[in-house]
Design an enzyme around this catalytic site. Structure first.
Site, PDB file in Angstrom:
ATOM      1  CG  ASP A 101      -7.026   0.813   1.744  1.00 15.49           C
ATOM      2  OD1 ASP A 101      -7.391   0.938   0.556  1.00 15.49           O
ATOM      3  OD2 ASP A 101      -7.440   1.565   2.646  1.00 15.49           O
TER       4      ASP A 101
ATOM      5  NE  ARG B 274      -4.348   7.081  -2.560  1.00 11.02           N
ATOM      6  CZ  ARG B 274      -5.399   7.572  -3.189  1.00 11.02           C
ATOM      7  NH1 ARG B 274      -5.363   8.801  -3.677  1.00 11.02           N
ATOM      8  NH2 ARG B 274      -6.498   6.832  -3.344  1.00 11.02           N
TER       9      ARG B 274
ATOM     10  NE  ARG C  27      -3.588   2.405   2.534  1.00 10.39           N
ATOM     11  CZ  ARG C  27      -4.154   2.954   3.592  1.00 10.39           C
ATOM     12  NH1 ARG C  27      -3.880   2.486   4.802  1.00 10.39           N
ATOM     13  NH2 ARG C  27      -4.985   3.985   3.461  1.00 10.39           N
ATOM     14  CG  HIS C  28      -1.004   4.826  -0.961  1.00  9.17           C
ATOM     15  ND1 HIS C  28      -1.244   5.576   0.172  1.00  9.17           N
ATOM     16  CD2 HIS C  28      -2.210   4.395  -1.376  1.00  9.17           C
ATOM     17  CE1 HIS C  28      -2.527   5.605   0.419  1.00  9.17           C
ATOM     18  NE2 HIS C  28      -3.153   4.891  -0.501  1.00  9.17           N
TER      19      HIS C  28
ATOM     20  NE  ARG D 147      -5.175   7.703   1.176  1.00 11.96           N
ATOM     21  CZ  ARG D 147      -6.193   7.826   2.021  1.00 11.96           C
ATOM     22  NH1 ARG D 147      -6.413   8.989   2.632  1.00 11.96           N
ATOM     23  NH2 ARG D 147      -6.990   6.805   2.281  1.00 11.96           N
TER      24      ARG D 147
END
Length: 394
Positions: A258, A80, A41-42, A45
């Protein structure tokens, strides 16, 4: 011999025969890591969006909504995830002397591949349009678990809707409120008085329920074939290719969301029921064993303070033979995603339309043929008769 005693002791004989065996037998191949796939996952943010009555609107986020706060492989087409991919690659592959183009910049460009959001059929979940999946979601809404959850939280959802100014707030959309509050709290912004710790915790629980709604609760295996099974199929294809080819890349990285992690882990039936935190990572490791066969190990890293958690595919040990891994996951791998996404009635209608079209075409050809014959008969001149050739015999 001397004095009736053998010149070879038992230990010396054992050592001699062991040495002979080692010379005759081929050396044992050590277990080796051949290929790794990472899905993460990034990173941190800002909120994706906010609610009408939120005192912290987009102008308080210098980078805007849905962007990483500090930092642009295959990635979804979001800033992102692209930026997370670049940041991870910068840490993984610092330039050596030959790769350095500026002594003051310890970085080298590495390509990150992506496709437009509307065309992403690999990492952006839930995948769609897919009528069969939407049908399954409608069936999920009729389950006792979903109905009971709605009744139990009706008053709470009304309160949140009134405080936020949102309309039509449901179990499926309330995660947005939690996400906004979580991002604001993480970055030191004050929360409104109604967002008590108990309320935020309640929202967190409903957020986790919304993930389960997307990919489970009802007909989880069928949902997996239309969602996470699509990504899993590609990962399995990569593992198989690497086991048969030395030309395949050693590391393949997916930078996503996610929901991507949940979809994949629900398809594998290893989901822990909680939202994957920022930068959490699902790992697939392909090993070649001493006997030449291949095995797969999975890990989930969801904390920087602990080692990755071993993930065990149901029905297989942690060091799962590749063939068993493929066999056990086959039920959630779609054979034809587009076809499986169709509703049964749509398939039947299509078959009827095709059959009618074929029959119509045949009938049209028969009519054309009949008209052609009639036209030729009418075109013959009056009094003309075809006389067959005759041969005179003596």
């Amino acid at each position: 011999m001397a004095g009736g005693q053998s010149g070879w002791s038992q230990a010396a004989l054992l050592q001699f025969f062991l040495g002979v065996c080692l010379m005759v037998m081929p050396p044992t191949q050590a277990r080796s890591l051949r290929f790794v796939t990472l899905l993460y996952r990034h990173g941190d943010r800002s909120p994706v969006k906010t609610y009408p009555k939120d005192p912290h609107q987009e102008d308080e986020w210098s980078q805007g909504f849905g962007q990483l706060t500090k930092i642009y492989v295959r990635s979804t087409d979001f800033d992102r995830t692209l930026m997370s991919a670049e940041a991870n690659l910068a840490g993984l592959f610092p330039p050596n002397e030959m790769q350095s183009f500026n002594p003051n910049i310890s970085w080298q460009p590495i390509p990150v591949h992506t496709v437009p959001i509307t065309e992403d059929r690999l990492l952006k979940f839930p995948l769609g349009p897919c009528p069969r999946y939407e049908q399954l979601q409608n069936e999920t809404r009729q389950t006792a678990e979903y109905q009971n959850k709605t009744i139990q939280n009706a008053q709470f959802l009304d309160m949140v809707a009134n405080e936020t100014g949102l309309t039509d707030l449901t179990l499926e959309t309330v995660w947005n409120v939690y996400d906004t509050l979580f991002c604001e709290q993480t970055h030191g912004l004050s929360l409104p008085s109604w967002a008590s710790p108990q309320t935020v915790q309640h929202l967190s629980q409903l957020k986790d329920f919304s993930f389960r709604f997307l990919f489970g609760i009802h007909e989880q295996a069928q949902k997996a074939r239309l969602q996470g099974g699509v990504l899993l199929a590609q990962i399995l294809k990569n593992l198989t290719l690497m086991a048969t080819s030395s030309q395949f890349p050693k590391l393949l990285v997916y930078s996503a969301h996610d929901t991507t992690l949940v979809a994949l882990q629900m398809a594998l039936d290893v989901y822990n029921g909680k939202q994957a935190p920022y930068a959490s990572c699902h790992m697939f490791e392909l090993y070649q064993e001493d006997d030449g066969n291949f095995s797969v190990e999975m890990y989930f890293r969801n904390s920087s303070e602990k080692a990755p958690w071993p993930l065990i595919l149901p029905g297989c040990p942690h060091r799962c033979p590749l063939q068993d891994f493929l066999r056990l996951t086959e039920p959630v791998i779609p054979k034809d995603w587009q076809k499986e996404c169709q509703l049964a009635s749509d398939t039947a209608d299509t078959e009827v339309i095709v059959a009618l079209a074929v029959c119509g075409s045949i009938l049209f050809l028969l009519i054309v043929l009949l008209l052609t014959v009639l036209f030729r008969m009418q075109a013959q001149p009056p009094g003309y008769h075809h006389v067959a050739d005759r041969e005179d015999h003596a």
